[in-house]
Write an enzyme that holds these catalytic residues in place. Structure first.
Site, PDB file in Angstrom:
ATOM      1  CD  GLU A  43     -15.059   2.359  10.753  1.00  9.81           C
ATOM      2  OE1 GLU A  43     -16.129   1.683  10.669  1.00  9.81           O
ATOM      3  OE2 GLU A  43     -15.224   3.779  10.749  1.00  9.81           O
ATOM      4  CE1 TYR A  53     -10.535  -1.030   6.032  1.00  9.86           C
ATOM      5  CE2 TYR A  53     -11.555   0.040   7.746  1.00  9.86           C
ATOM      6  CZ  TYR A  53     -10.404  -0.338   6.839  1.00  9.86           C
ATOM      7  OH  TYR A  53      -9.445   0.297   7.392  1.00  9.86           O
ATOM      8  CE1 TYR A  85     -10.004  -6.330  -5.004  1.00  8.37           C
ATOM      9  CE2 TYR A  85     -11.013  -4.481  -3.867  1.00  8.37           C
ATOM     10  CZ  TYR A  85      -9.941  -4.919  -4.511  1.00  8.37           C
ATOM     11  OH  TYR A  85      -8.729  -4.407  -4.711  1.00  8.37           O
ATOM     12  CB  SER A 106      -8.551   1.802   3.084  1.00  7.98           C
ATOM     13  OG  SER A 106      -8.410   2.640   2.125  1.00  7.98           O
ATOM     14  N   GLY A 146       0.603  -1.122   0.031  1.00  6.98           N
ATOM     15  CA  GLY A 146       0.082   0.186  -0.035  1.00  6.98           C
ATOM     16  C   GLY A 146       0.772   1.212   0.006  1.00  6.98           C
ATOM     17  CB  THR A 154      -9.342   0.205  11.184  1.00  8.08           C
ATOM     18  OG1 THR A 154     -10.088   1.070  10.988  1.00  8.08           O
ATOM     19  CG2 THR A 154      -9.900  -1.091  10.860  1.00  8.08           C
ATOM     20  N   GLY A 180      -0.484   4.972  -0.946  1.00  5.58           N
ATOM     21  CA  GLY A 180      -1.567   5.618  -0.555  1.00  5.58           C
ATOM     22  C   GLY A 180      -1.066   6.533   0.595  1.00  5.58           C
ATOM     23  CD  GLN A 181      -3.686   9.991   5.005  1.00  8.20           C
ATOM     24  OE1 GLN A 181      -4.507  11.071   4.928  1.00  8.20           O
ATOM     25  NE2 GLN A 181      -4.265   9.017   5.608  1.00  8.20           N
ATOM     26  CE  LYS A 209      -7.510  -2.572   7.492  1.00  8.48           C
ATOM     27  NZ  LYS A 209      -6.044  -2.590   7.325  1.00  8.48           N
ATOM     28  CG  ASP A 251      -2.878  -7.681  -6.007  1.00  7.97           C
ATOM     29  OD1 ASP A 251      -3.574  -8.182  -4.954  1.00  7.97           O
ATOM     30  OD2 ASP A 251      -3.466  -6.959  -6.685  1.00  7.97           O
TER      31      ASP A 251
END
Length: 338
Positions: free
Chosen positions: A128, A151, A96, A85, A9, A126, A12-13, A155, A59
């Site tokens: 979440e 999600y 997915y 995410s 990743g 996370t 990403g940010q 996680k 991947d």
């Protein structure tokens, strides 16, 4: 010899900020990137030419590719930041999300176990996981999990499989349970960037208003640049443990909107309730914010508030950028763009 890190990743940010941090600490940094027909390296454009930064196509869902890369790179540390995410999107592509966010973590851990179980492993967990049960706030490492999205459920599997590999195979595997962390590099499909980009476009005359979902949702928002330092500190700790990284503050989406508009000199006044609520410019009466039910999720997380006391005590980690300065940073960046 410099330490070697592999980051999934990486575009990403978090991947971009973490890469910059590790390079500043003289790491050799390798990033995993999926092959695209369009260029997707905007966030890491400033470090692409660094002699200690390398990209590899692959991947997280390809276990043989992961094993081959780990054998080739021989990393000291792996930071697994790869995931589907976006919470809202996970309701649309749940299978997915499970494969990439959940099972992808298993494939990477299994590759570590088979190739070199001495590698230190960081899993991006996370807030979440908690699901925002009000009576559990603030949420710490001991708070029961209750995910409310595909999600969050994916996680949750990733979290526990990381713990399982730590306990079963003595791998230095850790979870960083990060509460919401934002920046000018945040994707525009996340509500914070949607707000700051929307305001920048309104000021540029390119957009009339911003349409949002649940204005009452409360989140613990911090700066992503602070949080990647916490990731690194988790893997430098003597023992593999799990840590919550958070600010210990919570703000509603409505507060974020108000604070962001204040940065451009606009005071928002709210009228109406529920789906009929609107945010008006106090001077002109023009509608600048409205509510669109299509942005509501099938299951809402109402409150996330983290307790970072363990990380503050053991890792000497604490966020540096305040909520107001985070919003200011994001607004200023998007005003320059638009």
């Amino acid at each position: 010899m410099p330490k070697i890190a592999l980051i999934t990743g990486v575009t990403g940010q978090d991947g971009s900020y973490l890469s910059e941090l590790l390079l500043s600490k003289n790491y050799e940094v390798h990033g995993l990137i999926r092959r695209h027909s369009t260029i997707c390296t905007e966030r890491i454009s400033d470090i692409l030419d660094d002699k200690n930064f390398f990209l590899h196509y692959g991947d997280i869902s390809d276990s043989s590719n992961l094993s081959n890369l780990i054998r080739e790179i021989q990393p000291d540390e792996i930071y697994n930041l790869a995931a589907q995410s976006n919470v809202g999107t996970s309701f649309e592509v749940p299978e997915y999300t499970a494969e990439v966010t959940g099972v992808g973590t298993l494939k990477l851990l299994e590759a570590v176990r088979q190739v070199n179980p001495k590698i230190k492993f960081y899993q991006a967990s996370t807030s979440e996981l908690f699901g925002g049960i009000p009576e559990t706030a603030p949420q710490s490492e001991k708070t029961p999990f209750y995910p409310k999205s595909p999600y969050g459920a994916a996680k949750l599997y990733a979290y526990w499989i990381t713990v399982n590999y730590r306990e079963s195979y003595n791998i230095f595997a850790c979870n960083g349970i990060l509460f919401n962390h934002e920046s000018p590099r945040r994707g525009e499909d996340f509500v914070t960037r949607k707000i700051t980009v929307g305001i920048a476009k309104i000021m540029a005359g390119k957009q009339e208003k911003i349409s949002l979902g649940n204005l009452n949702a409360k989140r613990d928002w911090g700066f992503a640049g602070d949080y990647v330092e916490g990731m690194w500190k988790i893997l430098q700790h003597d023992n593999p443990e799990d840590f919550v990284l958070a600010t210990g503050e919570t703000h509603t989406v409505r507060e974020f909107v108000e604070t962001a508009f204040e940065e451009v000199g606009i005071k928002i006044e709210w009228h109406g309730e529920g789906v009929d609520e609107k945010g008006l410019c106090s001077k002109t009466g023009k509608v600048l914010v409205d509510v669109n039910p299509q942005f509501f999720r099938p299951a809402e997380v109402d409150l996330l508030l983290g307790d970072p006391s363990k990380a503050e005590k053991i890792l000497n980690w604490k966020r540096k950028i305040s909520f107001k300065n985070l919003v200011k940073m994001m607004i200023e960046s998007d005003l320059k763009k638009f």
